[in-house]
Design an enzyme around this catalytic site. Structure first.
Site, mmCIF file in Angstrom:
data_model
loop_
_atom_site.group_PDB
_atom_site.id
_atom_site.type_symbol
_atom_site.label_atom_id
_atom_site.label_comp_id
_atom_site.label_asym_id
_atom_site.label_seq_id
_atom_site.Cartn_x
_atom_site.Cartn_y
_atom_site.Cartn_z
ATOM 1 C CG ASP A 163 34.525 39.469 38.039
ATOM 2 O OD1 ASP A 163 34.823 38.685 37.261
ATOM 3 O OD2 ASP A 163 34.762 40.310 38.755
ATOM 4 C CD GLU A 205 34.114 34.980 38.816
ATOM 5 O OE1 GLU A 205 34.983 34.839 38.518
ATOM 6 O OE2 GLU A 205 33.603 36.616 39.490
#
Length: 629
Positions: free
Chosen positions: A212, A247
């Site tokens: 993330d 990401e």
């Protein structure tokens, strides 16, 4: 990146308190499904994911499930609480306990499904409070279990607009994302804690990671972390390379190539393109796809897509369906919903699974009328029965989408050919070699024509509305007949009705026997193969690969997959496949892990082929003794 998406790390492994849980790891090896398609089960509990792996994901052919962050996090009145971690020493999250996490991993592996964990290690929870595991923190003084003020960057605010300059890049990587305390991931101490965290999850059996907010951390830091992780865990328990995707939203001048040594990248360009193409934004249509994203073997297009081996693609995730960045199925806030009066969402997912660009991931979450709304309190099941489109959306069970998972596996590596545009630019069709064919209609007019499918003659089930019956002699939905020239005359319904306006056929759903059946009226022979002592390693499956379409035409990943009859290196593998009656068949057994083929006698040539002539009708058996090393 996720709203309040955050990070965390670990102290020394000895301090984790996971001994009882880790002792459960190392379960017996199981044959895993092809890796082609994963599904993000957003905020599903560990127990419910385990149930779904056994009931649906494994049998349906899903290669992996991506789980929400497994660490202890802030208790918040919103979905984003799990993206504000507090510590990772005790893996007691809102999704379950460490023991439940371990049980879920074991259960999913037994069902043939890998487990990928969402990893949040850029920042920590703000404010103060008690986390899901009972530990406390103080974000004002930067006091956390296993972290102190020395482990964080100074307080500053991210300005994405400055990313194109060196100072701007430093700002994006070192300042607070969403105001959350920012870990100094360039620090050797912090890197050590992240390394320990990932190692622990791998020891439990996790197969890979989604990183993330990767853009907000230095790429060099992640290269160091993953080098350390791989030094002790070069492969997963399944014997595969560790799966990693990152990401990285392609904005502000970020150089995505800097992150490729770590793993694949979430290709948000694909997500945005599918939204604009299927909604018709900015004059785009389905016919624009080759221009926007490139073509088979020449990817990139005007939008600068990553090369497919570097990309993980999705139609939507939990962020984009809330911020307008994608098509969506579960947003009932008053924003555009691409399932209401239209089948755009289904069509886009079908296209993603049919085309073969990148690694594909479905998103399965929950319905919401407030963008910050927390997950439903009700279980996805009632009395063991899935409650589809009630609170949880169960996108991964929607038949037109779910039935494409095995289409994608069957067509892996097959080039896109026969690209066809209808009279309306929102009507397109294409083949995947001689294995699959799909036609999509995103217009208000039905589309009737004769299509060049590239497939062998025979009758096929349209997997958009049904599958073969157990005997393989009929379809639960519509049937498409391919003639001797590989053409099929069909009508693809118009957009706006109750049916999903698409046709998808492939060799794995070809009917057998009978006039106009699976072999164009020539009949078929059901051949049962048995082989022992394959000595497969964890993650390998055994395939029959040969000179017939049903045997992959010598392509390992498209061959006929056998099923192991028990556990261990010496047990037999068996399976029955329909071959053309009277065909001269040549074949070999091949061990295949989704990327590497180990042929009998280590030969992929015609030397040492096994041979036989298929029966004129009925069935026959091939008991081939042992795998030839």
């Amino acid at each position: 990146m996720s709203k309040g998406s955050t990070a965390g790390a670990w102290r020394a492994a000895a301090s984790w308190g996971l001994g009882a849980t880790l002792a459960l790891a190392g379960s017996a090896a199981h044959a895993l499904n092809p890796k082609d398609t994963s599904v993000q089960m957003f905020q599903w509990s560990w127990n419910d994911i385990a149930t779904e792996c056994s009931q649906w994901l494994g049998p349906q052919g899903f290669g992996a499930v991506q789980i929400s962050p497994p660490g202890a996090s802030k208790v918040a009145n919103g979905w984003w609480g799990v993206y504000q971690p507090v510590n990772y020493v005790n893996l007691t999250s809102r999704m379950g306990t460490p023991a439940q996490l371990q049980s879920m991993i074991n259960t999913c592996h037994a069902a043939g499904v890998r487990v990928y964990a969402d990893i949040v290690v850029n920042q920590m929870a703000d404010g103060t409070g008690t986390a899901t595991d009972g530990s406390t923190w103080n974000g004002n003084t930067l006091s956390y279990p296993h972290f102190s003020a020395n482990d964080f960057h100074s307080n500053c605010t991210i300005a994405d607009a400055d990313y194109s300059s060196p100072a701007g890049r430093s700002n994006v990587m070192n300042c607070r994302l969403g105001g959350l305390p920012d870990l100094a991931t360039e620090s050797s101490y912090v890197q050590g804690q992240i390394t320990n965290y990932l190692r622990a999850l791998l020891t439990m059996g996790v197969d890979g990671f989604r990183i993330d907010a990767a853009k907000h951390m230095p790429p060099g830091a992640w290269q160091s972390i993953m080098a350390a992780v791989r030094s002790t865990h070069p492969l997963t328990q399944a014997g595969e390379p560790i799966w990693v995707t990152q990401e990285i939203i392609n904005d502000g001048g970020v150089n995505r190539a800097d992150y490729l040594p770590v793993g694949t990248i979430n290709e948000f360009q694909f997500t945005y393109a599918m939204r604009d193409i299927f909604r018709g934004n900015n004059g785009l249509s389905l016919s624009s796809i080759p221009t926007v994203m490139g073509t088979w073997g020449n990817w990139g297009g005007t939008w600068g897509f990553l090369q497919p081996q570097n990309a993980t693609v999705f139609i939507n995730n939990w962020d984009t369906e809330r911020n307008g960045g994608s098509l969506n199925a579960s947003n009932y806030t008053g924003a555009i919903n691409d399932t209401q009066g239209t089948k755009r969402y289904d069509l886009a997912n079908i296209f993603m699974l049919a085309q073969g660009y990148g690694e594909a991931q479905l998103h399965s979450g929950f319905r919401f009328t407030n963008a910050d709304a927390d997950r439903p309190t009700a279980s996805p099941y009632a009395g063991g029965v899935p409650q589809i489109n009630v609170n949880w959306d169960f996108v991964h069970r929607w038949a037109p989408i779910a039935n494409m998972v095995k289409f994608r596996s069957a067509t892996n590596g097959q080039a896109q050919t026969n690209w066809t545009v209808g009279n309306n630019p929102n009507q397109v069709a294409f083949s995947r070699g001689q294995v699959g064919f799909v036609a999509l209609n995103n217009s208000s007019s039905a589309w009737t024509r004769s299509f060049a499918t590239g497939l062998p003659a025979g009758s096929y089930c349209n997997v958009i509305d049904g599958l073969r019956n157990s005997a393989g002699t009929g379809c639960t939905g519509s049937t498409v007949v391919v003639d001797a020239s590989g053409n099929a005359s069909v009508t693809v319904p118009a957009q706006g009705g109750s049916a999903v306006p698409a046709i998808a056929i492939y060799t794995g759903q070809k009917l057998v026997g009978g006039s106009g059946g699976g072999n164009g009226g020539t009949g078929s022979c059901a051949v049962s193969f048995t082989i022992a002592n394959a000595n497969t390693s964890f993650g390998q499956n055994l395939y029959v690969v040969g000179n017939q379409t049903a045997l992959g035409n010598w392509t390992p990943g498209s061959g006929f997959a056998l099923a192991i009859q028990g556990s261990g290196a010496t047990v037999p593998w068996t399976g029955t496949v329909n071959l053309p009656a009277g065909a001269a068949v040549q074949y070999k057994y091949v061990k295949w892990n989704g990327s590497t083929a180990t042929w009998e006698s280590n030969q992929s040539t015609t030397s040492g082929n096994r041979e036989f002539t298929a029966c004129a009708s009925g069935s026959m058996s091939r008991s081939d003794g042992n795998f030839k090393p």
